[in-house]
Every structure is written in structure tokens, then in C-alpha cells.
Design a protein around this motif. Structure first.
Motif, PDB file in Angstrom:
ATOM      1  N   UNK A  35      21.145   8.680  32.903  1.00 61.32           N
ATOM      2  CA  UNK A  35      19.815   8.129  33.600  1.00 61.32           C
ATOM      3  C   UNK A  35      18.619   8.416  32.922  1.00 61.32           C
TER       4      UNK A  35
ATOM      5  N   UNK B  78      20.240   0.564  28.432  1.00 63.12           N
ATOM      6  CA  UNK B  78      20.832   0.626  29.685  1.00 63.12           C
ATOM      7  C   UNK B  78      22.025  -0.034  29.858  1.00 63.12           C
TER       8      UNK B  78
ATOM      9  N   UNK C 258      25.278   2.558  30.906  1.00 68.05           N
ATOM     10  CA  UNK C 258      26.219   1.985  32.217  1.00 68.05           C
ATOM     11  C   UNK C 258      27.646   1.966  31.915  1.00 68.05           C
TER      12      UNK C 258
ATOM     13  N   UNK D 205      26.311   7.421  49.297  1.00 66.47           N
ATOM     14  CA  UNK D 205      25.059   6.610  48.578  1.00 66.47           C
ATOM     15  C   UNK D 205      24.144   6.178  49.307  1.00 66.47           C
TER      16      UNK D 205
ATOM     17  N   UNK E 270      26.480  -6.803  39.358  1.00 66.11           N
ATOM     18  CA  UNK E 270      26.107  -5.785  38.115  1.00 66.11           C
ATOM     19  C   UNK E 270      24.918  -6.564  37.168  1.00 66.11           C
TER      20      UNK E 270
ATOM     21  N   UNK F 285      21.299  -4.820  36.538  1.00 70.72           N
ATOM     22  CA  UNK F 285      20.886  -4.266  35.036  1.00 70.72           C
ATOM     23  C   UNK F 285      19.690  -5.075  34.794  1.00 70.72           C
TER      24      UNK F 285
ATOM     25  N   UNK G 106      16.739  -3.156  36.250  1.00 74.21           N
ATOM     26  CA  UNK G 106      16.835  -1.852  35.631  1.00 74.21           C
ATOM     27  C   UNK G 106      15.876  -1.967  34.383  1.00 74.21           C
TER      28      UNK G 106
ATOM     29  N   UNK H 115      16.033   2.338  38.211  1.00 69.90           N
ATOM     30  CA  UNK H 115      17.283   3.035  37.814  1.00 69.90           C
ATOM     31  C   UNK H 115      18.126   3.391  38.612  1.00 69.90           C
ATOM     32  N   UNK H 116      17.444   4.806  39.120  1.00 69.87           N
ATOM     33  CA  UNK H 116      18.646   5.197  39.981  1.00 69.87           C
ATOM     34  C   UNK H 116      19.049   4.590  41.131  1.00 69.87           C
TER      35      UNK H 116
ATOM     36  N   UNK I 267      21.687   2.189  40.245  1.00 72.14           N
ATOM     37  CA  UNK I 267      22.855   2.598  39.687  1.00 72.14           C
ATOM     38  C   UNK I 267      23.503   2.972  40.904  1.00 72.14           C
ATOM     39  N   UNK I 268      22.949   3.475  42.013  1.00 71.57           N
ATOM     40  CA  UNK I 268      23.642   3.895  43.347  1.00 71.57           C
ATOM     41  C   UNK I 268      24.135   2.476  43.980  1.00 71.57           C
TER      42      UNK I 268
ATOM     43  N   UNK J 127      24.931  -0.027  41.935  1.00 71.19           N
ATOM     44  CA  UNK J 127      26.227  -0.608  41.476  1.00 71.19           C
ATOM     45  C   UNK J 127      27.407   0.259  41.705  1.00 71.19           C
ATOM     46  N   UNK J 128      27.318   1.602  42.063  1.00 68.08           N
ATOM     47  CA  UNK J 128      28.552   2.278  42.402  1.00 68.08           C
ATOM     48  C   UNK J 128      28.904   1.633  43.763  1.00 68.08           C
TER      49      UNK J 128
END
Lengths: 224, 224
Positions: A167, A177, A181, B103, B163, B167, B170, B177-178, B181-182, B184-185
């Protein structure tokens, strides 16, 4: 009858160990393909996943046949149902090795983001867990199986560390990025392989002690 | 003896369906918690996962007892071994609902990144797959089970779309970003729930037709 049964169970164990050795090799090669940026090796791992699938189907059919024809009892019964489940865990590990290789091939389209340090450490630790979970199965060693389950925390911690580092890369330089990822996903795949090794550990404890210990440990934490 | 067996199998099916209903509810609530940004509901889902685990252990023990005492043959045997495996798939779905909620709680620490559009669509599609995989099991409907397996591609496509969008967020604004990503998860967790529904579909086809179809379909693609 029991002697015939013992022979069948011993054959089943051998097949499961052959499958385990193949899956260990798949994981090892997937990690090597990542470190060496070797797309050809990655392609071979993807290709060889079908061998693992063949083992899975064959072991499943053997277990069903044993249950149908031999009606095993007590410990033998637990051995057969555990073998069925271990085969599923191994097969899913191999799928994850395949997923690692898919990301490796994509990563090769761009220059390497950074020297890989955490990922090989996580992978080495995870491979040790896989190996020990299979050793615990062979030796019917519940203590070793418990060690495997306990080791999972270490992999989870390394995953967290890796995510934090990736990150910070992304924040500093948005050009990283996509690569970051992909590496995050590889970290997640390795973490899941370790989870499957833990599942095998729990299955071995059940097989040896007749006690279901899964769900006693906490679920693996996420990416935060 | 067979009548007693039929009763036992019918009870087993009922328990598995109760477990399935609970897991469906867990997934539904996890998604609701995400959309409503409801940390209390997310906490409840995490808490209730232990009920699912209890079902899993109980169903496993019932199956082992049936195999030991009744020595079922042919179709009944396939039913019992399939029930064992479906229980494992359901339990892992519930773990993923729990991961979604972890998340969600983290995401609540910051303002919402964007209105959620793709994630609820993916989730709705996935919940339909879960429901239909269980319907296929109850009705022993191999055609419906095949439909579930085919539907998995749609979820995979939505995951890719999600996704790509995250991206681009981001890249445009590293402050996202953080959170991205969460999300994305969460997308990945939903995709994996759909994979487990597919696994149930394949198990149902095996139970009905005595034919192992897993590994016939391609593995789920990654995040590229």
C-alpha cells in the motif's frame, strides 16, 4: 477381510502422499516462477494442475468404493473420510499455485516492482506447513498437526506486513498500482495455501483423536 | 432397516437445508451491512458464524455415524458423502461472509468511496447461485446444478469489471487506495462464494448421476 482392508488403506495412503508430493512441487515451482520471473515454468505449473485433478477424482472414487465394499468401522472409517477431505484440500492448494502462476505471467509484462523479500519468506513458511501437515498425516502425529495449526498465525502476520508495504508503494507512486495489486493477490493465495495446510492439520487431529477441532481456532484475518 | 435409513437421510437433508438457509442469511446480511455501512449488523454476522460452525460439526458427525452404523450403499452412500462435502462448502461461504463484514467495519472508518453498483449486482447474482445450488440439491436436479456452474462466468466477469474500475480510482486519487483495496477484497470474497456454489452444483451432479464433473470447468480467473 481385515488384511485386505489394511492393504487397501495402505494403497490409499500412498496415493494421497503421491498427490501431496505433486502439490508441494506445484507450490514450489509457482514460487520459483515468481522469483525467477519465469513465464515458461509458470505455464508448466498451470498445465500440470490437471494431474492433480486426476488424483483428486481417483482418490475420491477409491474412498467411495472402500466405503461401499468394505464398510470400514471406527478408525478405518475416519481414515477414509479424512483421506477424501485431504484430497479436496490438496486440490485447492494446487488451484492456488495455478492462480499464482497466472499473476506471475501478468507481472512479467512490466519491470519488477521491487526485490521480493516477504513473499519468498511467506512461501517458505507455508511450504513447511504443507510438508508437516502431510507428515502428520503419515505418522498419525496429532502433536505435529497442532504445530501446523499454530504456525498459521505467522503467515497471517507476514501477509499483513506485505500488504502494508505494498500500500505504501502504491501511495508513493501510482504507476506501481497494478503490479502491487497482483503481488497483493499472490500474498493472499499463499495465505490461503497455509489455511488449507491448517485444515489438513485439523483433519489429522480428528483422524487420530476422533475429536473435531476445526472452528476452535480463529478465522484468518483479512488484508487490513 | 431401509425405512430407518430413509428417515435418517431425510433428517440429514433437513439439517443441511437449515444450515444452507442460515448461510444464505449470513451472506445477505453481510451485503446489507456493506451497502448500509452498518457496523452493528456486520458484528452480528461475525458473531453468528459460530452457529454455522456448529451445524458443520454436527452434520459431519451425523454422516460418520450413518456410514458406521448403516453402511449405506450406492445412491444413499453418495448422498451421505455429498452431504459431508456440501457442509464444508457452506461453512466456507459463511467464513467469507464474515470476512466481508471485517472489511465493512474497516471501511466505515472513512467516508464511502463511491456508490456501490457492481458489488451489489455481483452479490445478488451470487446469492441466486447459492440458492439454486441448494434447490438443485433438494430436488436432485442435475440440470439446475449445471446452470449454477455456468452462471459462475458472469460473476467472474463482474469481478474483472469491478477491479478495473477500482484500479482507475486508485490511479486518479491515491487517497482512495486503502478503501479501494478493501473493496477489491470484498469483490474477491463474493467471487469465492460463487465458486463454492459452483462446487455444490458439481457435487449435486455427482450425487444424481454418479459422475464426477468437477475439474471439467476452468478455474476462476484472477484479478487482472
Amino acid at each position: 477381510m481385515q488384511r485386505h482392508m489394511d492393504q487397501e488403506l495402505s494403497d490409499l495412503k500412498d496415493r494421497l502422499l503421491q498427490m501431496g508430493a505433486l502439490v508441494e512441487e506445484q507450490i514450489e515451482r509457482a514460487i520459483a516462477a515468481m522469483i525467477e520471473r519465469d513465464a515458461v515454468l509458470a505455464g508448466q505449473v498451470i498445465e500440470r494442475d490437471r494431474l492433480v485433478n486426476r488424483f483428486d477424482v481417483e482418490i475420491d472414487e477409491t474412498c467411495i468404493r472402500l466405503l461401499a465394499l468394505q464398510a470400514p468401522a471406527a478408525k478405518d472409517l475416519r481414515f477414509v473420510t479424512t483421506a477424501m477431505k485431504i484430497s479436496t484440500e490438496l486440490e485447492r492448494m494446487s488451484d492456488l499455485a495455478e492462480n499464482i502462476c497466472e499473476r506471475v505471467i501478468e507481472l512479467n509484462e512490466e519491470p519488477q516492482l521491487k526485490p521480493y523479500i516477504d513473499l519468498p519468506r511467506m512461501a517458505a513458511w507455508t511450504m513447511k506447513m504443507v510438508r508437516e501437515s502431510l507428515d502428520a498425516f503419515v505418522r498419525q502425529d496429532a502433536a505435529l498437526a497442532r504445530k501446523v495449526c499454530a504456525d498459521d498465525d505467522f503467515v497471517d502476520n507476514l501477509t499483513h506486513q506485505l500488504f502494508r508495504e505494498l500500500v505504501s508503494f502504491m501511495i508513493e507512486n501510482p504507476a506501481t498500482i497494478t503490479r502491487a495489486i497482483r503481488l497483493t493477490f499472490i500474498g493472499k493465495y499463499i495465505e490461503r495455501i497455509a489455511d488449507h495446510a491448517t485444515n489438513i492439520g485439523e483433519l489429522v487431529i480428528y483422524m487420530v483423536e476422533g475429536k473435531i477441532v476445526r472452528h476452535m481456532t480463529s478465522p484468518s484475518p483479512g488484508p487490513s
